[in-house]
Design a protein around this motif. Structure first.
Motif, PDB file in Angstrom:
ATOM      1  N   VAL A 245      11.468  11.282   9.358  1.00  0.00           N
ATOM      2  CA  VAL A 245      10.361  10.789   8.419  1.00  0.00           C
ATOM      3  C   VAL A 245       9.849   9.600   9.025  1.00  0.00           C
ATOM      4  O   VAL A 245      10.491   8.619   9.634  1.00  0.00           O
ATOM      5  CB  VAL A 245      10.674  10.609   6.945  1.00  0.00           C
ATOM      6  CG1 VAL A 245       9.604  10.216   6.346  1.00  0.00           C
ATOM      7  CG2 VAL A 245      11.437  11.909   6.575  1.00  0.00           C
ATOM      8  N   ALA A 246       8.374   9.566   9.122  1.00  0.00           N
ATOM      9  CA  ALA A 246       7.613   8.335   9.481  1.00  0.00           C
ATOM     10  C   ALA A 246       6.951   8.036   8.238  1.00  0.00           C
ATOM     11  O   ALA A 246       5.980   8.878   7.940  1.00  0.00           O
ATOM     12  CB  ALA A 246       6.670   8.663  10.881  1.00  0.00           C
ATOM     13  N   VAL A 247       7.032   6.793   7.928  1.00  0.00           N
ATOM     14  CA  VAL A 247       6.064   6.359   6.621  1.00  0.00           C
ATOM     15  C   VAL A 247       5.079   5.452   6.854  1.00  0.00           C
ATOM     16  O   VAL A 247       5.172   4.526   7.671  1.00  0.00           O
ATOM     17  CB  VAL A 247       7.202   5.549   5.838  1.00  0.00           C
ATOM     18  CG1 VAL A 247       6.382   5.250   4.409  1.00  0.00           C
ATOM     19  CG2 VAL A 247       8.527   6.386   5.237  1.00  0.00           C
ATOM     20  N   MET A 248       3.842   5.755   6.545  1.00  0.00           N
ATOM     21  CA  MET A 248       2.585   5.190   6.789  1.00  0.00           C
ATOM     22  C   MET A 248       2.071   4.322   5.896  1.00  0.00           C
ATOM     23  O   MET A 248       2.174   4.820   4.663  1.00  0.00           O
ATOM     24  CB  MET A 248       1.508   6.187   7.086  1.00  0.00           C
ATOM     25  CG  MET A 248       1.780   7.119   8.202  1.00  0.00           C
ATOM     26  SD  MET A 248       1.884   6.497   9.906  1.00  0.00           S
ATOM     27  CE  MET A 248       0.109   5.774  10.113  1.00  0.00           C
ATOM     28  N   TYR A 249       1.456   3.058   5.914  1.00  0.00           N
ATOM     29  CA  TYR A 249       0.770   2.440   5.088  1.00  0.00           C
ATOM     30  C   TYR A 249      -0.398   1.674   5.778  1.00  0.00           C
ATOM     31  O   TYR A 249      -0.391   0.981   7.139  1.00  0.00           O
ATOM     32  CB  TYR A 249       1.674   1.315   4.830  1.00  0.00           C
ATOM     33  CG  TYR A 249       1.100   0.504   3.461  1.00  0.00           C
ATOM     34  CD1 TYR A 249       0.929   1.200   2.109  1.00  0.00           C
ATOM     35  CD2 TYR A 249       0.619  -0.769   3.598  1.00  0.00           C
ATOM     36  CE1 TYR A 249       0.252   0.460   1.211  1.00  0.00           C
ATOM     37  CE2 TYR A 249      -0.214  -1.412   2.649  1.00  0.00           C
ATOM     38  CZ  TYR A 249      -0.019  -0.756   1.326  1.00  0.00           C
ATOM     39  OH  TYR A 249      -0.807  -1.632   0.379  1.00  0.00           O
ATOM     40  N   VAL A 250      -1.615   1.849   5.215  1.00  0.00           N
ATOM     41  CA  VAL A 250      -2.852   1.488   5.897  1.00  0.00           C
ATOM     42  C   VAL A 250      -2.968   1.529   7.336  1.00  0.00           C
ATOM     43  O   VAL A 250      -3.102   0.474   8.170  1.00  0.00           O
ATOM     44  CB  VAL A 250      -3.087  -0.084   5.557  1.00  0.00           C
ATOM     45  CG1 VAL A 250      -4.477  -0.267   5.643  1.00  0.00           C
ATOM     46  CG2 VAL A 250      -2.703  -0.178   3.831  1.00  0.00           C
ATOM     47  N   GLY A 251      -2.750   2.687   7.733  1.00  0.00           N
ATOM     48  CA  GLY A 251      -2.885   2.922   9.188  1.00  0.00           C
ATOM     49  C   GLY A 251      -1.581   2.461  10.262  1.00  0.00           C
ATOM     50  O   GLY A 251      -1.827   3.084  11.342  1.00  0.00           O
ATOM     51  N   GLN A 252      -0.722   1.780   9.675  1.00  0.00           N
ATOM     52  CA  GLN A 252       0.474   1.578  10.431  1.00  0.00           C
ATOM     53  C   GLN A 252       1.718   2.172   9.924  1.00  0.00           C
ATOM     54  O   GLN A 252       1.813   2.785   8.851  1.00  0.00           O
ATOM     55  CB  GLN A 252       0.865   0.017  10.151  1.00  0.00           C
ATOM     56  CG  GLN A 252      -0.306  -0.769  11.028  1.00  0.00           C
ATOM     57  CD  GLN A 252       0.199  -2.241  10.770  1.00  0.00           C
ATOM     58  OE1 GLN A 252       0.783  -2.721   9.883  1.00  0.00           O
ATOM     59  NE2 GLN A 252      -0.682  -3.186  11.600  1.00  0.00           N
ATOM     60  N   MET A 253       2.566   2.410  10.974  1.00  0.00           N
ATOM     61  CA  MET A 253       3.928   3.070  10.592  1.00  0.00           C
ATOM     62  C   MET A 253       4.610   1.786  10.270  1.00  0.00           C
ATOM     63  O   MET A 253       4.776   1.084  10.874  1.00  0.00           O
ATOM     64  CB  MET A 253       4.526   3.742  11.965  1.00  0.00           C
ATOM     65  CG  MET A 253       5.615   4.647  11.656  1.00  0.00           C
ATOM     66  SD  MET A 253       6.226   5.417  13.115  1.00  0.00           S
ATOM     67  CE  MET A 253       4.941   6.574  13.247  1.00  0.00           C
ATOM     68  N   VAL A 254       5.278   2.097   8.977  1.00  0.00           N
ATOM     69  CA  VAL A 254       6.247   0.935   8.532  1.00  0.00           C
ATOM     70  C   VAL A 254       7.648   1.446   8.529  1.00  0.00           C
ATOM     71  O   VAL A 254       8.495   0.184   8.323  1.00  0.00           O
ATOM     72  CB  VAL A 254       5.752   0.516   7.012  1.00  0.00           C
ATOM     73  CG1 VAL A 254       4.396  -0.032   6.928  1.00  0.00           C
ATOM     74  CG2 VAL A 254       6.001   1.730   5.850  1.00  0.00           C
ATOM     75  N   GLU A 255       8.037   2.480   8.743  1.00  0.00           N
ATOM     76  CA  GLU A 255       9.355   2.908   8.758  1.00  0.00           C
ATOM     77  C   GLU A 255       9.574   4.296   9.397  1.00  0.00           C
ATOM     78  O   GLU A 255       8.579   5.183   9.153  1.00  0.00           O
ATOM     79  CB  GLU A 255      10.214   2.940   7.471  1.00  0.00           C
ATOM     80  CG  GLU A 255      11.726   3.014   7.471  1.00  0.00           C
ATOM     81  CD  GLU A 255      12.492   2.973   6.091  1.00  0.00           C
ATOM     82  OE1 GLU A 255      13.651   3.210   6.272  1.00  0.00           O
ATOM     83  OE2 GLU A 255      11.772   2.250   4.917  1.00  0.00           O
ATOM     84  N   GLN A 256      10.605   4.441  10.049  1.00  0.00           N
ATOM     85  CA  GLN A 256      10.813   5.567  10.507  1.00  0.00           C
ATOM     86  C   GLN A 256      12.367   5.907  10.985  1.00  0.00           C
ATOM     87  O   GLN A 256      13.174   4.889  11.249  1.00  0.00           O
ATOM     88  CB  GLN A 256      10.361   5.915  11.872  1.00  0.00           C
ATOM     89  CG  GLN A 256      10.214   7.201  12.619  1.00  0.00           C
ATOM     90  CD  GLN A 256       9.751   7.313  14.296  1.00  0.00           C
ATOM     91  OE1 GLN A 256       8.977   6.601  14.476  1.00  0.00           O
ATOM     92  NE2 GLN A 256      10.080   8.463  14.786  1.00  0.00           N
ATOM     93  N   HIS A 268      12.309  -0.415   4.195  1.00  0.00           N
ATOM     94  CA  HIS A 268      10.919  -1.034   3.919  1.00  0.00           C
ATOM     95  C   HIS A 268      10.830  -1.177   2.343  1.00  0.00           C
ATOM     96  O   HIS A 268      10.915  -0.025   1.836  1.00  0.00           O
ATOM     97  CB  HIS A 268       9.867  -0.286   4.835  1.00  0.00           C
ATOM     98  CG  HIS A 268       8.663  -1.400   4.787  1.00  0.00           C
ATOM     99  ND1 HIS A 268       7.729  -1.219   3.691  1.00  0.00           N
ATOM    100  CD2 HIS A 268       8.001  -1.992   5.757  1.00  0.00           C
ATOM    101  CE1 HIS A 268       6.652  -2.219   4.145  1.00  0.00           C
ATOM    102  NE2 HIS A 268       7.171  -2.594   5.331  1.00  0.00           N
ATOM    103  N   PRO A 269      10.406  -2.074   1.778  1.00  0.00           N
ATOM    104  CA  PRO A 269       9.992  -2.192   0.420  1.00  0.00           C
ATOM    105  C   PRO A 269       8.947  -1.084  -0.038  1.00  0.00           C
ATOM    106  O   PRO A 269       9.125  -0.399  -1.040  1.00  0.00           O
ATOM    107  CB  PRO A 269       9.383  -3.415   0.148  1.00  0.00           C
ATOM    108  CG  PRO A 269      10.151  -4.262   1.112  1.00  0.00           C
ATOM    109  CD  PRO A 269      10.295  -3.664   2.216  1.00  0.00           C
ATOM    110  N   TYR A 270       7.960  -0.731   0.892  1.00  0.00           N
ATOM    111  CA  TYR A 270       7.086   0.419   0.473  1.00  0.00           C
ATOM    112  C   TYR A 270       7.880   1.887   0.511  1.00  0.00           C
ATOM    113  O   TYR A 270       7.588   2.780  -0.571  1.00  0.00           O
ATOM    114  CB  TYR A 270       5.846   0.376   1.570  1.00  0.00           C
ATOM    115  CG  TYR A 270       5.001   1.407   1.353  1.00  0.00           C
ATOM    116  CD1 TYR A 270       4.231   1.530   0.022  1.00  0.00           C
ATOM    117  CD2 TYR A 270       4.884   2.600   2.246  1.00  0.00           C
ATOM    118  CE1 TYR A 270       3.057   2.499  -0.014  1.00  0.00           C
ATOM    119  CE2 TYR A 270       4.069   3.514   2.191  1.00  0.00           C
ATOM    120  CZ  TYR A 270       3.148   3.282   0.868  1.00  0.00           C
ATOM    121  OH  TYR A 270       2.099   4.688   0.650  1.00  0.00           O
ATOM    122  N   THR A 271       8.604   2.257   1.341  1.00  0.00           N
ATOM    123  CA  THR A 271       9.456   3.372   1.359  1.00  0.00           C
ATOM    124  C   THR A 271      10.224   3.502   0.054  1.00  0.00           C
ATOM    125  O   THR A 271      10.051   4.342  -0.775  1.00  0.00           O
ATOM    126  CB  THR A 271      10.205   3.399   2.388  1.00  0.00           C
ATOM    127  OG1 THR A 271       9.863   3.059   3.690  1.00  0.00           O
ATOM    128  CG2 THR A 271      10.976   4.978   2.625  1.00  0.00           C
TER     129      THR A 271
END
Length: 350
Positions: A245-256, A268-271
């Motif tokens: 899984v690759a987590v996206m936020y505002v065009g950037q990958m934040v966790e994979q 990552h807090p967003y995940t």
């Protein structure tokens, strides 16, 4: 001069591992701007994204609407021209090609090896064509001329996706949403591709039908050795189909990372916030972090430092001032967060 540093675990194209079908490196896509000021009105839809899709495996892109998932999918297929970066693909012949810089004539010949399943099964099928002609269209485009051979292939594909041979003589309006998506999948499989890009392939379907289509995709992956780039905002769907899984936020990958690890222990807090927002039918499993406050940042004018810091409950002064680097914190797991090493975040309990 390109000064971007390679991402952790990402090699140059000539060193592509045997099990990697697709490698995306430093992918960027921007829109807008004028000739006088490159910063004027620029929207960074995709901002320096890198990942691998391995043979016979599924990589899922997940995130809120507008985070760049579909733009990445379209850049991979060259339906949208990337602004920067490389999209490296290993062909069935073992050749490594950079799709982002491939001449149109050669790209068209290679499209047989990577296909797309679209989100809307109603809009993606031509209502004026019979199912036989819809599925046969990619075969005809790529040079098939023998009508008997084409018909035999169409019949084979219909049975492969769970439809009857007599369905070939009907028009799309005779089918339900789930059946139409099966037709779309059959069309995508017509030329025996190595890679399928599924863009929200079940989001327009009823929940019970979603399960059927997801199980069909998994069965086809096992039978045909397919690789999937799966785009979705539904974490329950992601957990069912994804290997990574690759987590996206505002065009950037934040966790994979691997699906099970990421769901069990996000970095990552967003995940963690996405996982906390998943509805839980069992009252004993409810509670945990509250939903995120604030709005998603604008890609036209993102915050300084970490894009997520205005909504992050763990933000510090450095998060507001300095953009976090994309780094590998443990084997197979990468994150874009200053505090990933010190935070203990809640995942999905078994």
């Amino acid at each position: 001069m390109d000064t971007r540093q390679p991402r952790p675990g990402v090699c140059e194209a000539d060193a592509l591992p045997e099990d990697v079908v697709l490698r995306v490196t430093g992918l960027c896509k921007t829109y807008g701007g004028n000739g006088r000021d490159a910063r004027s009105g620029v929207v960074k839809a995709v901002d320096d994204v890198s990942f691998d899709v391995r043979r016979g495996r599924t990589l899922a892109l997940v995130g809120e609407s507008g985070c760049g998932k579909t733009t990445i999918a379209r850049c991979v297929l060259r339906a949208v021209e990337p602004t920067a970066g490389r999209v490296t693909f290993r062909t069935a012949a073992g050749e490594t090609v950079d799709l982002s810089d491939l001449p149109v004539r050669r790209l068209r010949a290679l499209r047989a090896e990577f296909q797309m399943v679209f989100q809307d099964p109603y809009a993606s099928l031509n209502p004026r064509l019979k199912v036989r002609d819809i599925i046969a269209e990619p075969l005809v485009i790529h040079g098939w001329r023998d009508r008997a051979r084409i018909d035999a292939r169409v019949d084979e594909l219909l049975q492969l996706v769970g439809l009857r041979r007599d369905h070939a003589n009907r028009y799309p309006n005779a089918f339900s949403g789930g059946q139409r998506q099966r037709i779309g999948i059959a069309r995508a499989l017509a030329l025996s591709p190595r890679l399928i890009v599924a863009d929200e392939a079940v989001s327009a379907l009823d929940v019970s039908v979603q399960a059927q289509i997801l199980n069909l995709l998994l069965d086809l992956q096992d039978a045909l050795g397919l690789s999937y780039l799966f785009v979705s905002h539904d974490l329950a769907v992601i957990k069912h189909v994804a290997d990574e899984v690759a987590v996206m936020y505002v065009g950037q990958m934040v966790e994979q990372g691997p699906c099970e690890d990421l769901f069990r222990r996000p970095l990552h807090p967003y995940t963690a916030s996405l996982l906390a927002a998943v509805p839980k039918p069992d009252p004993s499993l409810r509670g945990g972090p509250r939903p995120l406050a604030g709005e998603v940042a604008s890609p036209r004018n993102p915050p300084s430092g970490c894009y997520f810091h205005p909504r992050c409950p763990f933000a510090e002064a450095r998060c507001k001032e300095m953009a976090p680097a994309w780094r590998e914190v443990e084997p197979g797991r990468s994150v874009r967060c200053h505090r990933a090493d010190e935070l203990t975040l809640l995942g999905v309990r078994a």
